[in-house]
Motif scaffolding. Structure first.
Motif, PDB file in Angstrom:
ATOM      1  N   ALA A 138      44.143  86.481-167.473  1.00 58.17           N
ATOM      2  CA  ALA A 138      42.750  86.479-167.921  1.00 58.17           C
ATOM      3  C   ALA A 138      42.050  87.757-167.464  1.00 58.17           C
ATOM      4  N   ILE A 139      41.036  88.141-168.217  1.00 55.84           N
ATOM      5  CA  ILE A 139      40.307  89.395-167.969  1.00 55.84           C
ATOM      6  C   ILE A 139      38.855  89.063-167.667  1.00 55.84           C
ATOM      7  N   TRP A 140      38.332  89.599-166.571  1.00 60.62           N
ATOM      8  CA  TRP A 140      36.920  89.456-166.234  1.00 60.62           C
ATOM      9  C   TRP A 140      36.197  90.607-166.942  1.00 60.62           C
ATOM     10  N   LEU A 141      35.500  90.290-168.045  1.00 58.16           N
ATOM     11  CA  LEU A 141      34.910  91.335-168.893  1.00 58.16           C
ATOM     12  C   LEU A 141      33.708  91.998-168.239  1.00 58.16           C
ATOM     13  N   ASN A 142      32.841  91.192-167.659  1.00 61.81           N
ATOM     14  CA  ASN A 142      31.673  91.671-166.923  1.00 61.81           C
ATOM     15  C   ASN A 142      31.308  90.586-165.908  1.00 61.81           C
ATOM     16  N   ARG A 143      30.151  90.676-165.314  1.00 63.68           N
ATOM     17  CA  ARG A 143      29.838  89.701-164.270  1.00 63.68           C
ATOM     18  C   ARG A 143      29.727  88.270-164.788  1.00 63.68           C
ATOM     19  N   GLN A 144      29.531  88.087-166.090  1.00 64.82           N
ATOM     20  CA  GLN A 144      29.288  86.750-166.632  1.00 64.82           C
ATOM     21  C   GLN A 144      30.416  86.204-167.484  1.00 64.82           C
ATOM     22  N   LEU A 145      31.169  87.088-168.154  1.00 64.60           N
ATOM     23  CA  LEU A 145      32.130  86.639-169.157  1.00 64.60           C
ATOM     24  C   LEU A 145      33.583  86.893-168.742  1.00 64.60           C
ATOM     25  N   LEU A 146      34.465  85.958-169.112  1.00 61.17           N
ATOM     26  CA  LEU A 146      35.895  86.080-168.900  1.00 61.17           C
ATOM     27  C   LEU A 146      36.604  85.795-170.221  1.00 61.17           C
ATOM     28  N   GLN A 147      37.757  86.397-170.422  1.00 67.15           N
ATOM     29  CA  GLN A 147      38.538  86.138-171.627  1.00 67.15           C
ATOM     30  C   GLN A 147      39.979  85.851-171.231  1.00 67.15           C
ATOM     31  N   TRP A 148      40.513  84.779-171.800  1.00 64.90           N
ATOM     32  CA  TRP A 148      41.873  84.343-171.478  1.00 64.90           C
ATOM     33  C   TRP A 148      42.719  84.441-172.749  1.00 64.90           C
ATOM     34  N   PRO A 149      43.469  85.525-172.914  1.00 60.56           N
ATOM     35  CA  PRO A 149      44.262  85.704-174.132  1.00 60.56           C
ATOM     36  C   PRO A 149      45.236  84.558-174.364  1.00 60.56           C
ATOM     37  N   GLY A 150      45.238  84.049-175.579  1.00 61.15           N
ATOM     38  CA  GLY A 150      46.172  82.997-175.959  1.00 61.15           C
ATOM     39  C   GLY A 150      45.751  81.597-175.574  1.00 61.15           C
ATOM     40  N   ALA A 151      44.701  81.472-174.788  1.00 63.73           N
ATOM     41  CA  ALA A 151      44.271  80.141-174.357  1.00 63.73           C
ATOM     42  C   ALA A 151      43.307  79.544-175.376  1.00 63.73           C
ATOM     43  N   PRO A 152      43.532  78.291-175.807  1.00 70.77           N
ATOM     44  CA  PRO A 152      42.581  77.643-176.715  1.00 70.77           C
ATOM     45  C   PRO A 152      41.314  77.280-175.955  1.00 70.77           C
ATOM     46  N   ALA A 153      40.220  77.232-176.662  1.00 75.69           N
ATOM     47  CA  ALA A 153      38.931  76.924-176.021  1.00 75.69           C
ATOM     48  C   ALA A 153      38.695  75.428-175.933  1.00 75.69           C
ATOM     49  N   SER A 154      39.755  74.668-175.661  1.00 67.88           N
ATOM     50  CA  SER A 154      39.630  73.216-175.543  1.00 67.88           C
ATOM     51  C   SER A 154      39.846  72.808-174.094  1.00 67.88           C
ATOM     52  N   GLY A 155      39.517  71.568-173.782  1.00 69.38           N
ATOM     53  CA  GLY A 155      39.619  71.120-172.406  1.00 69.38           C
ATOM     54  C   GLY A 155      38.461  71.677-171.600  1.00 69.38           C
ATOM     55  N   ARG A 156      38.613  71.653-170.296  1.00 68.91           N
ATOM     56  CA  ARG A 156      37.550  72.200-169.470  1.00 68.91           C
ATOM     57  C   ARG A 156      38.139  73.278-168.553  1.00 68.91           C
ATOM     58  N   PHE A 157      37.292  74.254-168.253  1.00 63.32           N
ATOM     59  CA  PHE A 157      37.731  75.414-167.482  1.00 63.32           C
ATOM     60  C   PHE A 157      36.927  75.507-166.188  1.00 63.32           C
ATOM     61  N   LYS A 158      37.627  75.831-165.105  1.00 64.27           N
ATOM     62  CA  LYS A 158      36.973  76.029-163.820  1.00 64.27           C
ATOM     63  C   LYS A 158      37.527  77.286-163.148  1.00 64.27           C
ATOM     64  N   LEU A 159      36.653  77.917-162.384  1.00 64.08           N
ATOM     65  CA  LEU A 159      37.036  79.077-161.602  1.00 64.08           C
ATOM     66  C   LEU A 159      37.066  78.649-160.130  1.00 64.08           C
ATOM     67  N   TYR A 160      38.267  78.467-159.605  1.00 64.40           N
ATOM     68  CA  TYR A 160      38.438  78.040-158.225  1.00 64.40           C
ATOM     69  C   TYR A 160      38.555  79.259-157.312  1.00 64.40           C
ATOM     70  N   HIS A 161      38.082  79.118-156.073  1.00 66.82           N
ATOM     71  CA  HIS A 161      38.141  80.244-155.140  1.00 66.82           C
ATOM     72  C   HIS A 161      38.464  79.769-153.730  1.00 66.82           C
ATOM     73  N   SER A 162      39.133  80.661-152.985  1.00 62.83           N
ATOM     74  CA  SER A 162      39.496  80.375-151.598  1.00 62.83           C
ATOM     75  C   SER A 162      39.477  81.693-150.820  1.00 62.83           C
ATOM     76  N   ALA A 163      38.682  81.742-149.759  1.00 65.29           N
ATOM     77  CA  ALA A 163      38.577  82.973-148.971  1.00 65.29           C
ATOM     78  C   ALA A 163      39.867  83.298-148.236  1.00 65.29           C
ATOM     79  N   ASN A 164      40.627  82.287-147.840  1.00 64.78           N
ATOM     80  CA  ASN A 164      41.843  82.546-147.070  1.00 64.78           C
ATOM     81  C   ASN A 164      43.122  82.426-147.895  1.00 64.78           C
ATOM     82  N   GLY A 165      42.988  82.342-149.218  1.00 70.15           N
ATOM     83  CA  GLY A 165      44.170  82.356-150.082  1.00 70.15           C
ATOM     84  C   GLY A 165      44.990  81.092-150.070  1.00 70.15           C
ATOM     85  N   SER A 166      44.347  79.926-150.022  1.00 69.53           N
ATOM     86  CA  SER A 166      45.066  78.652-149.909  1.00 69.53           C
ATOM     87  C   SER A 166      45.187  77.897-151.225  1.00 69.53           C
ATOM     88  N   LEU A 167      44.793  78.488-152.335  1.00 69.88           N
ATOM     89  CA  LEU A 167      44.796  77.762-153.601  1.00 69.88           C
ATOM     90  C   LEU A 167      46.202  77.397-154.061  1.00 69.88           C
TER      91      LEU A 167
END
Length: 360
Positions: free
Chosen positions: A94-123
């Motif tokens: 996936a590509i972070w286009l700007n501070r607000q938008l992301l694009q995921w090539p080949g991914a359908p726009a169905s289901g739900r999307f979340k951006l998960y984060h971990s400061a210590n890399g535990s994901l």
């Protein structure tokens, strides 16, 4: 123009004062010959002020100094989980286009999307299971409007796929996301992972830290009574400057740099002129598939380096003492009038001098 150094021996009277240097090391490069440099004197009052500041940081100083002087240039502070998800190690899709938008090539726009984060890399994001190890997540929505012209032009090579929008998010949280492990996850209605990917973040970094283009003093700067070190590292979680007296001796001090959230730049100010001394940086940064890593590096904005590029050198290039003999009397040749007439060569010191027996 190549500028190298072989260091110096402090004047005898300077040895009566506490040494005022940060620590660090650097990447190794080709062998380099040196030229002697001028060394500015350090005031005793500045030495005493450094001692007072150093005492306040005594609890962290030993570990940081040890990192400055360690044999290895890289240390894993917190590794990723022993069995990370495949997505954590995969190449970003996936590509972070700007501070607000992301694009995921080949991914359908169905289901739900979340951006998960971990400061210590535990994901961990196992397909068919739930995401674990997250500090938090942002729910994304499908972006139905055209992508802004600037982003569309820059990322025109990106293949079609779901374009997603972040919710209204405080700038500080967006800044923090750039310093953490982040995974874009597509889930089903029950919250099970359907697919997951890291992101390419250049578009977000350029948008969030556009103010950094106005910084004009990156690197080292010296004045009669002060020294400044500034580094642009927007993805770093922490930065320390290691100060050295000589090109090969141990570090004598290590100081934390302060981060400017608006630019992603890190700054340290020292209350003495450190001309003639050396420094390097300890940069703590998340590395996908590895974890939180401390890298010991030279300054990318160095004006000069010690032999083998081990340490960055502090000096003012406008200092008359650094001028080669005959510099002021040298006459510049007539400049090329048209770019098409230029002949540009890249010269490597090792290759240029390897057959010269007079060069050690």
């Amino acid at each position: 123009i190549f500028i190298f150094d072989v260091g110096y021996r402090p004047n005898s009277y300077m040895q009566h004062y506490t040494k005022l240097l940060l620590s660090g090391t650097a990447r190794q490069s080709t062998r380099q010959r040196g030229a002697r440099w001028a060394v500015a004197s350090l005031a005793a009052a500045s030495a005493f002020s450094w001692v007072a500041a150093g005492n306040a940081m005594a609890s962290q100083a030993p570990k940081t100094l040890a990192a400055c002087n360690a044999t290895d240039f890289q240390t894993v502070l917190r590794p990723t989980p022993a069995a990370p998800s495949a997505a954590a190690d995969a190449a970003p899709q996936a590509i972070w286009l700007n501070r607000q938008l992301l694009q995921w090539p080949g991914a359908p726009a169905s289901g739900r999307f979340k951006l998960y984060h971990s400061a210590n890399g535990s994901l961990r994001a196992p397909v068919g299971g739930a995401v674990t190890g997250a500090d938090g997540a942002l729910a994304l929505s499908a972006h139905r409007q055209p992508v802004p012209d600037a982003a569309a032009l820059r990322f025109r090579y990106v293949q079609p796929g779901a374009v997603l929008a972040l919710p209204r998010t405080p700038p500080q949280r967006l800044h923090d996301l750039q310093r953490a492990q982040v995974l874009l996850v597509q889930e089903d209605a029950a919250g099970h992972v359907q697919r997951a990917t890291p992101l390419q973040t250049a578009g977000a970094l350029d948008d969030l830290f556009a103010a950094a283009t106005r910084i004009s003093d990156l690197g080292s700067r010296v004045s009669p009574k002060a020294t400044q070190l500034k580094l642009w590292a927007p993805t770093a979680q922490a930065v320390h400057a290691c100060l050295f007296d000589t090109p090969r001796g141990a570090a004598v001090a290590a100081h934390a740099l302060q981060r400017d959230a608006s630019t992603g730049a890190w700054l340290y100010r020292h209350g003495a002129n450190l001309t003639g001394h050396y420094y390097s940086y300890l940069v703590d940064v998340f590395v996908p598939g590895v974890g939180l890593v401390r890298n010991r590096v030279t300054d990318p904005y160095s004006i000069s380096l010690s032999a083998d590029s081990q340490r960055s050198y502090i000096a003012n290039l406008n200092n008359p003492k650094l001028k080669p003999a005959g510099w002021d009397q040298h006459t510049m040749p007539q400049r090329v009038q048209a770019p098409v007439d230029m002949a540009i060569y890249e010269l490597h010191v090792r290759d240029f001098s390897i057959g010269d027996a007079s060069v050690p």
